[in-house]
Design a protein around this motif. Sequence first.
Motif: not given
Length: 199
Positions: A4, A29, A81, A85
């Motif tokens: 990431v 990503a 994600l 986050y």
Amino acid sequence: MFGVTVNDAHMAQVHVADTMLVAVRDLAAVCGPVEYRALDLDDSSIARYTEVVGAYVARGPILPAPPGVVFRSPEHVQGWLELHYSALTEALSFVENRSAARVHISRAPGTEAVIAGVDVDAVAADGLRALRRAAVATLPLRAERAPGMVLSAAFLVEQELWPQFVVAVEEQAKAGTGVHYDLTGPWPPYDFVQMQLGA
């Protein structure tokens, strides 16, 4: 998924064959097309993984995923994600402009390693303790133990202070009786990233 990184124009300029960025807001990503199944981690797949992670870390921060992580679809990557986050954003801020070093301390070869009255384990521990002052974070590497190995640790170092860290290792190597230092790096922050991949 290889890792990431940040979703910005700078990282979008990184071009590695058969990779793409799957973005959610300011996170992305780094992914590649694979069949949805458990991957065989052979030498070529590890070489590919290190190539991709290395290309991105050369341009900015990256959180390397464990090798062989596979998601069902780009939508599943986006959902992951979103779910993580905040943690991923904080982790990227933590590793930005920092590189990892690995320091392995082993018994010195030959008769120097058997000096009467010298506790080699204590000398190695003192050396690693001294190096902590030159790093942002330190992590012992117990899985790295090999024959003759006394201690191993990973250090997260400010990139601009890397030369000073190298000097600090050299100074400890000169001062350490009966031990040999092996410094490797700079590396991406492999040892300092743990991802929750169950979601």
